[in-house]
Design an enzyme around this catalytic site. Structure first.
Site, short mmCIF file in Angstrom:
data_model
loop_
_atom_site.label_atom_id
_atom_site.label_comp_id
_atom_site.label_asym_id
_atom_site.label_seq_id
_atom_site.Cartn_x
_atom_site.Cartn_y
_atom_site.Cartn_z
CD GLU A 1 -8.72 4.40 -2.07
OE1 GLU A 1 -10.21 4.01 -1.21
OE2 GLU A 1 -8.04 5.58 -1.86
CG HIS B 1 -9.69 -1.70 4.03
ND1 HIS B 1 -9.17 -1.68 2.35
CD2 HIS B 1 -9.08 -0.41 4.68
CE1 HIS B 1 -8.28 -0.07 2.34
NE2 HIS B 1 -8.15 0.58 3.31
CG ASP B 2 -11.29 1.98 2.97
OD1 ASP B 2 -11.35 2.09 4.36
OD2 ASP B 2 -10.89 1.95 2.19
CG ASP C 1 -2.16 0.52 0.45
OD1 ASP C 1 -2.38 1.92 -0.19
OD2 ASP C 1 -3.17 -0.30 0.89
CG ASP D 1 -4.55 5.72 0.89
OD1 ASP D 1 -6.22 4.44 1.30
OD2 ASP D 1 -4.97 6.53 1.52
O1 TEU Z 1 -9.92 5.33 1.40
C1 TEU Z 1 -10.18 6.54 1.18
C2 TEU Z 1 -11.54 6.60 0.62
O2 TEU Z 1 -12.06 7.28 -0.57
C3 TEU Z 1 -12.99 5.25 0.93
O3 TEU Z 1 -12.87 4.42 0.81
C4 TEU Z 1 -12.88 6.39 2.67
O4 TEU Z 1 -13.01 4.82 3.31
C5 TEU Z 1 -14.08 6.51 2.84
O5 TEU Z 1 -13.94 7.60 3.92
C6 TEU Z 1 -15.52 5.42 2.11
O6 TEU Z 1 -16.45 6.19 3.11
C7 TEU Z 1 -8.52 5.09 1.85
C8 TEU Z 1 -7.87 3.95 2.61
O7 TEU Z 1 -8.49 2.77 1.90
C9 TEU Z 1 -8.91 4.09 4.34
O8 TEU Z 1 -8.50 2.87 4.51
C10 TEU Z 1 -8.22 5.41 4.77
O9 TEU Z 1 -8.61 5.56 5.75
C11 TEU Z 1 -8.46 6.53 3.24
O10 TEU Z 1 -7.77 5.88 2.22
C12 TEU Z 1 -7.29 7.94 4.01
O11 TEU Z 1 -5.96 6.77 4.26
#
Ligand code: TEU
Ligand code: CA
Length: 556
Positions: A255, A328-329, A98, A199
């Site tokens: 992402e 994980h989100d 990541d 990310d």
């Molecule tokens: O996620 C960014 C993102 O756009 C989303 O999926 C986010 O979790 C959003 O809040 C959803 O409603 C990335 C990572 O995957 C996430 O775990 C991190 O918290 C975020 O970036 C910040 O680094």
């Protein structure tokens, strides 16, 4: 279509904190991952995407990095990392790291220097602005509630943080920042890693002049997605490609919050000037609430089919898709699109996997998805760890004035913590994840839903994923074939065909609780069933039981 190993791979995402704890402190770690490589090899995956393992004060569980070249204390040491990398390679598994470079932790040495004075050489590593009429420089909100600006008393300016206060945004317009990031990436590549998952890479280039943004649901702040696909993002990624990525044999996935099909064609262009593929968010946004992400809705099937088909057809031949429902989100897909009752949990998990894994693109499996792990039965906001869920709850029930009784079930359904409960390895205490106290509650269904039981049972979700993965490995049609959606308006059935040369397959799933019939096209009736989730059924009779799914390959 050019062939590539990363197009033919299946990726498995590990969220290390929740995967396997080797030393009983309740937190997953690198030695835990190393101990589970045999399991992953058995599943048949090719690549691990490792969520961040770098040094971090854990405001956002490792997505707030204080040192890109050291390992998080709880996860182990660099020696543990090197051992894991070597062991993974010995298992034939590649490691994708990541890369979190839209922001750092506020405890990163760059930020500590940057905030120390207005004239510090690292001041311009971050985005500092004077107050405007004593207020924030613009109306932007943070993705984790509140303003995206934090006032720093010492130097009398605000810094930008699109995520938590402890995640200040790097200033990518500064060539020194880009140089530092590229050099750091190069050192990781020289160590022998196999790629990067980047990310929120779509947010690194902020719009010129930082203008106010349209107001988000909740009505308090402007939408930080105004930063998506900013004016210089493609230029920066091309620079990254030329400086780092082109020098190694890597897999790269961006992402890309806020990415459109047209933008994805640039990020993931087939000429390879930027990234291999992107994660788009449209399909996982379809069950959102009124201007907010929180809701208790199910993913609606007709729009879901329409959206995924748009991406399948839109990128075919010009870019490359990533295929995912879980990470994980995201909440657990079997609770979100399938049916997590005892009766249909396994069958619906398999049906959902079938429609995803038979598409064109690179599939991603998130830890526990291969077991049909479900959402957690949350009963109180105090049970959440995730700052998005917690902050969201208090902002919306506070200033915005939503009724907690209405909001709580919505957050419970969509919370990122649904994905983060510990991996369920066996039916011993704490699901075999830890001998200590797990950092986040284990789902009580671990006595029924766990890896040990599923590995030992041939008709489990685990073995179904294993079969889907091996089918992909043996079929160019599945990897590279073209796609056509059938029955677009059917509210229950997800049916499509794939074709390449004179080869063709039919993928069909009934994603509903009703029995249905499907008129199977003539040319598939004497075809071969490649996989089916109700093994005893002769599918060619056209009957489809609730959550039944199968794939038929046309006879040659
Ligand atoms: O996620 C960014 C993102 O756009 C989303 O999926 C986010 O979790 C959003 O809040 C959803 O409603 C990335 C990572 O995957 C996430 O775990 C991190 O918290 C975020 O970036 C910040 O680094
Ligand atoms: Ca541990």
């Amino acid at each position: 279509m050019d062939k590539a190993w990363w197009k033919e791979s299946v990726v498995y995402q590990i969220y290390p904190r929740s995967f396997a704890d080797s030393n009983g402190d309740g937190i997953g770690d690198l030695n835990g991952i190393t101990s589970k490589l045999d399991y992953l090899q058995k599943l048949g995956i090719d690549v691990i995407w490792l969520s961040p393992v770098y040094k971090s004060p854990n405001a956002d569980n490792g997505y707030d990095i204080s040192d890109y070249e050291a390992i998080m204390d709880e996860f182990g040491t660099m020696e543990d990392y090197d051992r894991m990398l070597k062991a993974a390679h010995e298992h034939g598994i590649r490691i994708v790291m990541d890369l979190v470079v839209n922001h750092t932790s506020d405890e990163h040495k760059w930020f500590i220097e940057s905030r120390s004075s207005r004239t510090n050489p690292k001041r311009d590593y971050y985005i500092w602005r004077d107050p405007v009429d004593g207020h924030e420089p613009n109306n932007w909100g943070s993705c984790f509630s509140g303003s995206a600006w934090k006032f720093d008393e010492k130097t009398g300016q605000y810094y930008l943080h699109l995520f938590a206060e402890k995640q200040p945004d790097l200033n990518w317009t500064n060539p020194k920042v880009r140089r530092e990031v590229f050099d750091m990436m190069t050192r990781w590549c020289e160590k022998g890693i196999d790629g990067f998952r980047m990310d929120v890479i779509s947010l690194i280039s902020k719009p010129d002049g930082l203008p106010d943004a349209p107001v988000m649901g909740g009505g308090l702040y402007g939408d930080p997605n105004i930063c998506a696909n900013g004016p210089h993002v493609h230029e920066y990624l091309q620079e990254m490609r030329n400086t780092v990525l082109s020098k190694f044999d890597l897999m790269t996935v961006g992402e890309c919050a806020g990415v459109t099909l047209e933008e994805a064609k640039k990020y993931a262009n087939a000429a390879g000037t930027e990234l291999n593929m992107v994660f788009q968010f449209e399909h996982v946004g379809l069950d959102g609430g009124d201007g907010i992400k929180w809701s208790t809705k199910k993913l609606p099937l007709v729009p879901l089919k329409e959206n995924l088909s748009k991406w399948q057809n839109g990128l075919d031949g010009v870019a490359w898709n990533s295929l995912y429902f879980c990470n994980h989100d995201q909440p657990r897909i079997v609770s979100r699109l399938g049916n997590d009752s005892d009766q249909y949990r396994e069958r619906s998990a398999k049906a959902i996997a079938t429609v995803l894994h038979m598409m064109q693109g690179t599939p991603y499996v998130y830890q526990g998805e291969e077991l049909g792990m479900t959402n957690y039965p949350w009963t109180s906001v105090d049970e959440f760890n995730d700052l998005e869920s917690v902050n969201g709850y208090y902002e919306l029930t506070g200033k915005v004035g939503m009724d907690p009784k209405e909001l709580f079930p919505m957050i419970a359904h969509k919370s990122r913590d649904n994905a983060r409960t510990p991996m369920q390895w066996d039916d011993s205490e704490n699901a075999g994840f830890t001998t200590g106290k797990p950092w986040l509650a284990v789902n009580p269904n671990y006595t029924k839903v766990n890896a040990k039981e599923q590995v030992s049972r041939p008709d489990s979700v685990f073995h179904y994923y294993r079969k889907l993965i091996s089918l992909r490995h043996s079929s160019e049609l599945i990897v590279y074939g073209h796609y056509e959606l059938l029955l677009p308006d059917d509210p229950d059935l997800f049916v499509y065909r794939r074709y390449l040369g004179d080869e063709e397959l039919l993928c069909a799933a009934n994603l509903s609780e009703h029995a249905r019939t499907l008129d199977i096209p003539e040319r598939f009736r004497d075809g071969r069933v490649l996989i089916q989730n109700i093994p005893e059924h002769d599918v060619k009779d056209g009957n489809m039981a609730p959550y039944e799914a199968y794939v038929i390959r046309k006879a040659r």
